[in-house]
Design a protein around this motif. Structure first.
Motif, PDB file in Angstrom:
ATOM      1  N   LEU A  56      -0.259 -12.483  27.407  1.00  0.00           N
ATOM      2  CA  LEU A  56      -0.015 -13.382  28.685  1.00  0.00           C
ATOM      3  C   LEU A  56      -1.591 -13.136  29.580  1.00  0.00           C
ATOM      4  N   PRO A  57      -1.811 -13.929  30.585  1.00  0.00           N
ATOM      5  CA  PRO A  57      -2.938 -13.732  31.395  1.00  0.00           C
ATOM      6  C   PRO A  57      -2.960 -12.179  32.141  1.00  0.00           C
ATOM      7  N   TYR A  62       4.469 -10.664  26.438  1.00  0.00           N
ATOM      8  CA  TYR A  62       5.845 -10.936  26.129  1.00  0.00           C
ATOM      9  C   TYR A  62       6.151 -10.876  24.945  1.00  0.00           C
ATOM     10  N   TYR A  64       7.511 -13.015  21.710  1.00  0.00           N
ATOM     11  CA  TYR A  64       7.858 -14.257  21.446  1.00  0.00           C
ATOM     12  C   TYR A  64       8.853 -14.484  20.306  1.00  0.00           C
ATOM     13  N   ILE A  67      12.525 -14.633  22.241  1.00  0.00           N
ATOM     14  CA  ILE A  67      12.349 -15.300  23.593  1.00  0.00           C
ATOM     15  C   ILE A  67      13.773 -16.232  23.821  1.00  0.00           C
ATOM     16  N   ARG A  71      13.200 -14.444  28.338  1.00  0.00           N
ATOM     17  CA  ARG A  71      11.934 -13.761  27.954  1.00  0.00           C
ATOM     18  C   ARG A  71      11.782 -12.305  28.511  1.00  0.00           C
ATOM     19  N   LEU A  75       5.766  -7.658  32.573  1.00  0.00           N
ATOM     20  CA  LEU A  75       6.038  -7.843  33.837  1.00  0.00           C
ATOM     21  C   LEU A  75       7.051  -7.407  34.697  1.00  0.00           C
TER      22      LEU A  75
ATOM     23  N   ALA B  99      11.187 -21.192  30.215  1.00  0.00           N
ATOM     24  CA  ALA B  99      11.475 -20.035  29.225  1.00  0.00           C
ATOM     25  C   ALA B  99      10.080 -18.999  29.312  1.00  0.00           C
ATOM     26  N   GLY B 100       8.943 -19.558  29.413  1.00  0.00           N
ATOM     27  CA  GLY B 100       7.685 -19.002  29.648  1.00  0.00           C
ATOM     28  C   GLY B 100       7.152 -18.626  28.211  1.00  0.00           C
ATOM     29  N   ASP B 101       7.194 -19.180  27.235  1.00  0.00           N
ATOM     30  CA  ASP B 101       6.554 -19.029  25.852  1.00  0.00           C
ATOM     31  C   ASP B 101       5.258 -19.452  25.957  1.00  0.00           C
ATOM     32  N   TYR B 102       4.357 -18.636  26.262  1.00  0.00           N
ATOM     33  CA  TYR B 102       2.777 -19.008  26.669  1.00  0.00           C
ATOM     34  C   TYR B 102       2.441 -19.407  25.367  1.00  0.00           C
ATOM     35  N   ARG B 103       2.724 -19.141  24.144  1.00  0.00           N
ATOM     36  CA  ARG B 103       2.072 -19.650  23.087  1.00  0.00           C
ATOM     37  C   ARG B 103       2.025 -20.995  22.928  1.00  0.00           C
ATOM     38  N   MET B 133       3.634 -16.745  39.538  1.00  0.00           N
ATOM     39  CA  MET B 133       2.816 -15.845  38.736  1.00  0.00           C
ATOM     40  C   MET B 133       3.311 -14.614  38.555  1.00  0.00           C
ATOM     41  N   ALA B 134       4.049 -13.933  39.230  1.00  0.00           N
ATOM     42  CA  ALA B 134       4.977 -12.748  39.260  1.00  0.00           C
ATOM     43  C   ALA B 134       5.826 -12.605  38.260  1.00  0.00           C
ATOM     44  N   THR B 135       6.680 -13.631  38.030  1.00  0.00           N
ATOM     45  CA  THR B 135       7.758 -13.756  37.095  1.00  0.00           C
ATOM     46  C   THR B 135       7.341 -14.407  35.760  1.00  0.00           C
ATOM     47  N   GLY B 137       4.119 -15.111  34.875  1.00  0.00           N
ATOM     48  CA  GLY B 137       2.949 -14.476  34.307  1.00  0.00           C
ATOM     49  C   GLY B 137       1.727 -15.394  34.032  1.00  0.00           C
ATOM     50  N   PHE B 138       1.816 -16.607  34.159  1.00  0.00           N
ATOM     51  CA  PHE B 138       0.825 -17.498  33.807  1.00  0.00           C
ATOM     52  C   PHE B 138       1.197 -19.042  34.717  1.00  0.00           C
TER      53      PHE B 138
END
Lengths: 440, 230
Positions: A56-57, A62, A64, A67, A71, A75, B99-103, B133-135, B137-138
């Motif tokens: 992540l930035p 995290y 994957y 997930i 997630r 953090l 869900a936050g799957d950044y991929r 941003m805190a939860t 993360g992007f």
């Protein structure tokens, strides 16, 4: 969101999901969700993570892999509270009044012993042996002794079928059913029935953990789910595996003496397992591909429908479902039926319709090969020579037949072009068990 | 061999014929053909000249929503959208953003890059708040912009109620409900410049128009919008 501290007993939940009032509770243990020591490893599912994919930035990571269970990341640490076994006292929790056969009683007593001595054990019993009923005495002992009990299966259908039966047998005991499709909210309960995926949210929770249909996808050969099971059970907990068709991994554990085993080759009603009939049909795959079925198969289907003999019709692939359905419709067979597969959004409703006898048959993939009982049915398997049908799958499919005392027999018809090693192995296994049963 | 980011199916060397014939560089495949077919690109449909939505036969151009905006606001705003907000896109947003799957940013980042390559305007992403941003993360927008140069000029205001009602002049009142603020030191960078605001989804248009108003006020010569979905 976790609002009550009891929801954290024996569970691991990202800290951010705790209500603000709970964040500072003193007994909460925190541990990083992803460890950095030897590469990145998710502490919830045990997966080794690739840095490039997990990034992540701002140098956060995290997981994957797990997930789909919500997630976990760097953090927020995982919050966990020790399992306090805070259950109401119940010295005779079993409300089930049924009788076990002599052989079932033997197995049931073994189950109690396994729980008492906190062993790891496999109960290998044929399809329709009455595995669930054999658990009751053991679960009853565990509940009476204030232990926390988990019953998990890789298959959601198995959990859904299991829950009302366990609930009826222990009607005064707190109980929760957890799976990805359920709307039921989690609550701290003495008995938890859930999919093996849901176990990832537990940490050192269960004194007694039962894994039903342990040899099946997605649990079999899935390191994430195995890791989850090891984490969900207390370090000195008892583990009981159940299946009619153990896989190589289980046999290996047995030969390495990591697992003890007991064996029940006969069904609860004392009748033998139905043996399979293999019917060879030329160009079966080709005909199905063009949405046709051989006349002899259509005739059997028409006969069964006319006799109101309900059945399951197994096909290897999802795409075969509509083809076979079309072939049956085009042949002018008037019947009420549905098709089901794993990702079918209406699957649970369709299975419920079949159970309520509102359908003549279901056309299904291997998703219904096990863990489900429709009393008095026959089964037909199309393209039984397809690789999808492992020997274990075929044994399980055959095991859907004759499970009920009212109709302890029935037809198992395997249609194929060639008799594959899997079909032969299935035939051998069933005959072997019947020979063993005959010696009892 | 890589797997489809959305369904996990193996990506064999699938290559649509169009990719072979086209002269543009090959796009890296991140999802399989069936998953890709579930998205609906808007470039092949008539769209609203205001917000970029797919225009049906009965719909005027600009659409009624945009006509209302034109009446109420003091500036003209034009948005372009790349995909229809259909069930596949909704599901994508659920997985990527919520869900936050950044991929999953990689599913569309190349397509967006293709759109922005020839862009001379200054690219400004719509920001996310500090709590997100805190939860999460992007920022889901800058994730999509990973192959592009952009300037993060906007912030989500921490506390919208710091200015008392009585202290507001007309300008302030126009800014009522304004969720954003300019990052102070960057103000000069957009003076008399064309700006392209980028966001993930255009739903009512309120968010992106608030951001546009702020940029115009700070001296941008023009502000247009680009969203992944409409």
């Amino acid at each position: 969101m976790i609002n009550d501290i009891s929801e954290l007993y024996g569970r691991q939940i990202p800290q951010r999901d705790l209500a603000a009032s709970l964040q500072r509770a003193v007994d909460i243990h925190l541990r990083p969700a992803i460890s950095h020591d030897h590469g990145l490893v998710c502490q919830r599912c045990g997966s080794k993570l690739r840095r490039s994919l997990a990034s992540l930035p701002n140098h956060h990571f995290y997981c994957y892999v797990c997930i789909q269970m919500g997630r976990v990341d760097t953090l927020s640490p995982l919050a966990y509270m020790e399992e306090p076994n805070r259950f109401s006292d119940n010295q005779s929790p079993l409300s089930w009044l049924g009788q076990l056969t002599e052989l079932q009683t033997e197995c049931a007593n073994k189950v109690i012993e396994v729980f008492q001595r906190r062993q790891h054990h496999l109960l290998w019993a044929v399809t329709g042996a009455g595995k669930t009923e054999m658990l009751f005495k053991g679960i009853s002992w565990a509940v009476a002794n204030g232990l926390r009990v988990g019953i998990a299966s890789p298959r959601v259908d198995v959990c859904i079928e299991l829950f009302p039966r366990i609930q009826a047998a222990f009607n005064q005991v707190s109980m929760v059913l957890l799976h990805g499709k359920s709307e039921q909210r989690y609550q701290y309960s003495q008995i938890t029935i859930c999919t093996t995926h849901q176990l990832l949210r537990f940490y050192h929770a269960f004194d007694v953990l039962i894994i039903d249909e342990v040899d099946v996808f997605p649990y079999s050969g899935n390191p994430m789910l195995h890791y989850g099971v090891q984490n969900a059970i207390k370090p000195a907990g008892a583990m009981l595996y159940l299946t009619a068709t153990p896989d190589q991994a289980l046999f290996k554990a047995i030969s390495r003496k990591k697992l003890s085993v007991s064996y029940l080759p006969i069904r609860y009603h004392g009748h033998y397992l139905p043996e399979i009939s293999v019917i060879r049909v030329k160009n079966l795959a080709q005909q199905i591909q063009t949405s046709k079925l051989p006349k002899q198969i259509l005739r059997i289907i028409a006969e069964l429908v006319a006799e109101k003999q309900r059945f399951l019709l197994f096909v290897p692939h999802i795409k075969d479902l509509t083809r076979v359905a079309d072939a049956i419709k085009n042949a002018g067979i008037m019947a009420k039926f549905e098709t089901v597969f794993s990702a079918d959004p209406d699957r649970l409703e369709k299975v419920a319709l079949m159970r309520k006898r509102q359908l003549d048959f279901l056309i299904t993939t291997t998703i219904l090969e096990r863990g489900v009982t429709f009393p008095g049915i026959d089964v037909l398997v199309l393209k039984a020579d397809n690789d999808i049908f492992s020997a274990a799958a075929l044994v399980q499919i055959a095991g859907r037949v004759g499970r009920n005392t009212d109709r302890p027999t029935g037809q198992v018809l395997f249609y194929c072009e060639v008799k594959t090693p899997n079909i032969k192995s299935c035939d051998r296994q069933i005959k072997l068990m019947n020979r063993k049963a005959a010696k009892l | 061999m890589k797997d489809c980011l959305l369904c996990g199916a193996g990506l064999r060397n699938e290559m649509p014929l169009g990719d072979l014939i086209r002269l543009t560089p090959l796009r890296k495949r991140t999802i399989c053909e069936p998953c890709s077919a579930a998205f609906s690109p808007l470039e092949s449909f008539p769209t609203c000249s205001g917000c970029g939505r797919k225009r049906t036969k009965e719909m005027p151009d600009p659409c009624y929503d945009c006509q209302r905006w034109e009446k109420d606001s003091q500036f003209k705003f034009i948005n372009t959208a790349l995909f229809e907000y259909n069930p596949a896109m909704k599901d994508y947003m659920k997985r990527y953003k919520f869900a936050g799957d950044y991929r999953l940013r990689q599913v569309f980042s190349e397509r967006i890059h293709e759109q922005l390559r020839k862009q001379s305007a200054i690219i400004v992403p719509v920001p996310v708040g500090a709590d997100t941003m805190a939860t999460r993360g992007f920022n889901q927008v800058t994730g999509l912009l990973e192959s592009d140069r952009y300037l993060e000029l906007l912030n989500v205001r921490l506390d919208k109620k710091t200015i008392r009602q009585s202290e507001k002049n007309r300008q302030d009142r126009l800014m009522l409900g304004q969720p954003f603020e300019m990052m102070a030191p960057e103000k000069n960078q957009i003076k008399n410049q064309a700006v392209l605001l980028v966001d993930d989804v255009y739903t009512t248009g309120t968010t992106i128009r608030h951001a546009a108003a702020l940029l115009l006020q700070a001296g941008a010569a023009s502000v247009r919008g680009l969203t992944l979905a409409r």
